[in-house]
Design a protein around this motif. Structure first.
Motif, mmCIF file in Angstrom:
data_model
loop_
_atom_site.group_PDB
_atom_site.id
_atom_site.type_symbol
_atom_site.label_atom_id
_atom_site.label_comp_id
_atom_site.label_asym_id
_atom_site.label_seq_id
_atom_site.Cartn_x
_atom_site.Cartn_y
_atom_site.Cartn_z
ATOM 1 N N GLN A 4 16.555 -0.578 1.019
ATOM 2 C CA GLN A 4 15.662 0.151 0.103
ATOM 3 C C GLN A 4 14.225 -0.348 0.244
ATOM 4 O O GLN A 4 13.281 0.439 0.211
ATOM 5 C CB GLN A 4 16.109 -0.064 -1.351
ATOM 6 N N TYR B 277 9.219 -9.592 -1.346
ATOM 7 C CA TYR B 277 8.679 -9.269 -2.676
ATOM 8 C C TYR B 277 9.490 -8.155 -3.340
ATOM 9 O O TYR B 277 9.894 -8.260 -4.497
ATOM 10 C CB TYR B 277 7.210 -8.883 -2.545
ATOM 11 N N LEU B 278 9.738 -7.099 -2.584
ATOM 12 C CA LEU B 278 10.499 -5.981 -3.163
ATOM 13 C C LEU B 278 11.934 -6.399 -3.473
ATOM 14 O O LEU B 278 12.499 -6.032 -4.505
ATOM 15 C CB LEU B 278 10.490 -4.778 -2.218
ATOM 16 N N GLU C 191 2.182 7.241 2.969
ATOM 17 C CA GLU C 191 1.519 7.805 1.799
ATOM 18 C C GLU C 191 -0.002 7.857 1.979
ATOM 19 O O GLU C 191 -0.668 8.759 1.464
ATOM 20 C CB GLU C 191 1.906 7.011 0.544
ATOM 21 N N GLN D 228 6.407 -8.659 2.352
ATOM 22 C CA GLN D 228 6.541 -7.454 1.517
ATOM 23 C C GLN D 228 8.009 -7.190 1.200
ATOM 24 O O GLN D 228 8.364 -6.868 0.067
ATOM 25 C CB GLN D 228 5.956 -6.236 2.238
ATOM 26 N N PRO E 77 0.828 -1.207 0.000
ATOM 27 C CA PRO E 77 0.000 0.000 0.000
ATOM 28 C C PRO E 77 0.867 1.263 0.000
ATOM 29 O O PRO E 77 1.918 1.285 0.627
ATOM 30 C CB PRO E 77 -0.796 -0.100 1.313
ATOM 31 N N GLY E 78 0.405 2.265 -0.726
ATOM 32 C CA GLY E 78 1.085 3.559 -0.706
ATOM 33 C C GLY E 78 2.256 3.678 -1.663
ATOM 34 O O GLY E 78 2.831 4.741 -1.805
ATOM 35 N N VAL E 79 2.640 2.570 -2.306
ATOM 36 C CA VAL E 79 3.750 2.618 -3.268
ATOM 37 C C VAL E 79 3.179 2.312 -4.650
ATOM 38 O O VAL E 79 2.580 1.257 -4.851
ATOM 39 C CB VAL E 79 4.838 1.584 -2.903
ATOM 40 N N LEU F 49 11.019 1.878 1.345
ATOM 41 C CA LEU F 49 9.892 2.059 0.429
ATOM 42 C C LEU F 49 8.571 1.672 1.121
ATOM 43 O O LEU F 49 7.542 2.321 0.922
ATOM 44 C CB LEU F 49 10.116 1.219 -0.829
ATOM 45 N N ILE F 50 8.636 0.656 1.951
ATOM 46 C CA ILE F 50 7.429 0.231 2.663
ATOM 47 C C ILE F 50 6.993 1.301 3.679
ATOM 48 O O ILE F 50 5.813 1.615 3.793
ATOM 49 C CB ILE F 50 7.651 -1.134 3.352
ATOM 50 N N TYR G 92 7.695 4.474 3.496
ATOM 51 C CA TYR G 92 7.210 5.568 2.665
ATOM 52 C C TYR G 92 5.750 5.314 2.252
ATOM 53 O O TYR G 92 4.893 6.188 2.358
ATOM 54 C CB TYR G 92 8.126 5.703 1.439
ATOM 55 N N GLY G 93 5.474 4.093 1.804
ATOM 56 C CA GLY G 93 4.113 3.729 1.402
ATOM 57 C C GLY G 93 3.139 3.794 2.568
ATOM 58 O O GLY G 93 1.992 4.208 2.420
#
Ligand SMILES: Nc1ncnc2c1ncn2[C@@H]1O[C@H](COP(=O)(O)OP(=O)(O)O)[C@@H](O)[C@H]1O
Ligand SMILES: [Mg+2]
Lengths: 257, 455
Positions: free
Chosen positions: B420, B410-411, B431, B407, A97-99, B424-425, B427-428
């Protein structure tokens, strides 16, 4: 045949999850530009093999080896495997979520190339890839797999494959739950990479021989109880579809005794 | 800022430092040269302060934040030598210039340096429309009717709490914004607040008065230089937002003080009929930061969206208290606070939705989510509801969780390093809140600030 380079060589692979052995001696060799299909009943260990190849931390390799382009794959971190051109389309990809897909892919792309790619070039490539896959441009602005339908998740995996242009891809039931149009698009994605990148090899895990009408496999393998019990050509897939896996089970017991 | 206030050196007025006592108030009053009514306000606030006990960890609302650890004796109750005003952007001290972003599309700016207003600019169009954007001292002189009517009389009174009362007695700096009825200010109005001293307490006040059917966005940013400062400093701020009928107010406060700062901020929204308000609290800086954020929905149709983001590292301690008060029927409030905690940082969220008798048709939601990024980080979340009306839709929820290994895997399977992937998680995760910030440049800048803090 002999001049063909080996992409992935799995030897006597045993792997366990939570102490339980799932893979019990897998042997499989995939050379450059070969298309392989892996079939087998539910729970036989197909996804486990895929995740071990991708480096999922929940699975412990207890015996055997995997070499990828001559290197010891099991020594590599998950991200290193990806940067070396290995790609896995997951059966159940995570939601982030959010990305957005675009953001995620930009990170992935620059991780792969080791440099910041220009925003313009990136979006050009992304647009092209989305057109090929017949997805709406807004797709890239959606959060990764967040609230996606099964089909959208599969398309997202194939979009990532198209963008990252791997040398070797593992598709875990990417065809399940897709209608025939979506299936053709997935097959196109694989065939395009195969055409553009001569050495590109692929392992397609599937239940149905349906997708094999669109992706012509060089080899078909059958996994039962954590082992590959039969290998053959495309005819094997048709046979399995007609007769089910019972016959292979019988062979396994016969071979194992 | 009245000029006489700027000349008394701290060395010649020893009573100003140290003990918070009546002499301190007298010294401040004497130095400021304010009209009698304002002096009376200060003395009243001081009285309230004196009569109120200092909250302790035995008080439910302060259970996790121990004020007795704040060494008040260390603090001067006003800026010892206020910086002087400048008349153009390029005269602003270089360090401050480098930290603020005049490029962000805005309709007005003010810059405060240690509580002194050193620079401001307002687009002519705003002035023509009757918009007021001045520092508090100037408002006292030139807009006394506004200050008299609204300053700590309705949204936040000194009785709000011990620190609000202290603020009322020592208030210094801050801004008054008045938007006349029907006026829509499209671009944000900004204040950049810089704190680079130690052993001083700042008391900035924000008073936003949005007339009927008006529209305004106000962004406050609090920052300090990156260098380490050892001595304690305190920011004791109060924000009052009065939204008249049908007004649309968006307010953001981005707190990224240095670690030597104890930050207290009260934000209270007073919403009239059909007013639409959004508040956003971004808590990144300070050593200990406590915020009390309240929405008082006075009339039908009012709606308050309350957003919060916090990102802690090292041993930062963040304490958020929120209150959604529904006094009228058919009003709505929607709260979303999300925080991520690194290292040994800790966070407390305590939220309350209160629906008073007669406030039927209320829609009130409250969500707090915490992401724990290290073994030693810790979060507590205490959402709460008190409903005394029928036919309401209310929900509250809290989560405290670690990062999802699936997660991350996966990334990483797409080539991102673990580091990273984790970033990113996070950050998301933020968001979800940032996507609701309507100012694009603010969204972008917060993203960058968060990225930088994630390291
Ligand atoms: N993470 C896991 N935890 C526990 N058991 C697992 C896990 N992954 C796979 N298994 C078990 O391993 C077996 C093989 O599963 P899987 O590899 O998913 O099979 P397939 O993909 O062929 O359907 C099943 O019995 C399944 O329950
Ligand atoms: Mg499977």
């Amino acid at each position: 045949m002999t001049e063909k380079k080996e992409l992935l060589v799995v030897e006597d692979l045993h792997a366990a999850v939570e102490g339980e052995e799932i893979l019990r001696g897998v042997n499989l060799t995939i050379c450059e530009s070969e298309l392989h299909a892996l079939m087998g009943p539910n729970g036989s260990g197909k996804s486990t093999l895929a995740k071990v190849v991708a480096g999922h931390p929940a699975y412990a390799v207890t015996q055997g080896s995997i070499r990828y382009r001559g290197e010891d794959l099991l020594e590599m971190e998950v991200d290193e495997r990806a940067r070396k051109g290995l790609f896995m389309a997951f059966q159940y990809p995570s939601e982030i979520p959010g990305v957005t897909i675009a953001q995620f892919l930009r990170h992935a792309k620059s991780a792969q190339t080791g440099e910041d790619i220009s925003v313009l070039d990136f979006y050009d490539d992304l647009k092209d890839a989305m057109n090929e896959l017949d997805v709406d441009e807004k797709f890239a602005e959606r959060f990764v797999n967040d609230g996606f339908s099964g089909g959208e998740k599969k398309r997202n995996e194939i979009l990532q494959m198209a963008m990252l242009k791997p040398d070797f891809a593992l598709l875990d039931e990417t065809d399940s739950g897709l209608d025939i149009d979506a299936l053709k698009i997935v097959a196109d994605g694989v065939n395009t990479l195969h055409r553009e990148r001569g050495h590109f090899g692929v392992l397609i895990i599937t239940h149905y021989q349906r997708i094999l009408n669109y992706i012509q496999p060089d080899f078909v393998h059958v996994m039962v109880d954590g082992r590959i019990v039969r290998s053959g050509d495309r005819e094997l897939a048709l046979e399995l579809e007609a007769e089910g896996y019972e016959s292979t089970r019988g062979q396994l017991t016969a071979a194992g005794s | 800022m009245s000029e006489s206030a700027t000349t008394t050196d701290i060395g010649t007025a020893p009573t100003v430092r140290g003990e918070i006592g009546p002499e301190t108030v007298t010294a401040i009053v004497a130095a400021r040269n304010e009209p009698d009514w304002m002096v009376a306000r200060r003395r009243h606030a001081w009285q309230v302060y004196r009569e109120m006990p200092m909250p302790t960890t035995k008080d439910e609302a302060w259970r996790y934040t121990d004020l007795s650890k704040i060494d008040w004796q260390e603090l001067a109750m006003r800026e010892p030598s206020p910086p002087s005003r400048v008349s153009s952007r390029d005269q602003i001290p270089a360090e401050i210039q480098a930290a603020l972003h005049f490029d962000d599309p805005s309709s007005a700016w003010s810059v405060e340096h240690n509580s002194a207003s050193i620079y401001d600019e307002v687009e002519e169009e705003l002035t023509r429309q009757g918009v007021v954007f001045v520092d508090l001292a100037e408002a006292i002189v030139n807009h006394p009717e506004l200050v008299q009517k609204y300053f700590m009389t309705s949204a936040v009174t000194p009785e709000f709490g011990k620190l609000a009362a202290l603020h009322g007695a020592f208030v210094s700096g801050g801004r008054v914004i008045y938007v006349p009825g029907g006026v829509e200010v499209e671009l944000p109005i900004n204040t950049f607040r810089w704190l680079d001293i130690e052993r001083t307490a700042l008391f900035p006040h924000t008073l936003v008065i949005a007339g009927p059917q008006s529209k305004v966005t106000y962004v406050e940013e609090c920052a300090s230089p990156a260098r380490v400062q050892d001595g304690l400093a305190m920011n004791c701020g109060v924000t009052e937002i009065i939204a008249e009928e049908g007004a649309n107010v968006r307010y953001a406060i981005v707190q990224r003080w240095g670690r030597h700062v104890f930050h207290y901020q009260a934000v209270r929204v007073f919403a009239h009929k059909d007013a639409q308000i959004q508040t956003l609290l971004v808590t990144l800086g300070g050593g200990v930061a406590r915020s009390d954020v309240e929405t008082d929905l006075q009339a039908e149709g009012a709606h308050s969206e309350m957003l919060g983001i916090y990102l802690g590292d090292s041993n930062q301690h963040f304490d958020h208290y929120t209150y959604q008060l529904h006094q009228a029927p058919h009003a709505g409030s929607d709260l979303l606070y999300k925080g991520a905690l690194k290292d040994r940082s800790r966070a407390v969220f305590r939220g309350m939705i209160r629906v008073m008798p007669g406030a039927q048709g209320t829609d009130a939601y409250q969500t707090n989510r915490n992401l724990i990024l290290s073994e030693d980080a810790h979060a507590d979340s205490l959402p709460n509801l008190e409903i005394e009306a029928d036919d309401v839709r209310c929900s509250h929820g809290a989560t405290i969780g670690q990062q999802d290994e699936q997660q991350i895997f996966y990334l990483m399977s797409r080539g991102l390093s673990r580091d990273q992937a984790e970033k990113l998680i996070v950050y998301g995760f933020f968001e979800e809140v940032l996507a609701r910030v309507p100012v694009e440049w603010l969204h972008k800048r917060l993203t960058r600030v968060i990225e930088r803090k994630l390291g």
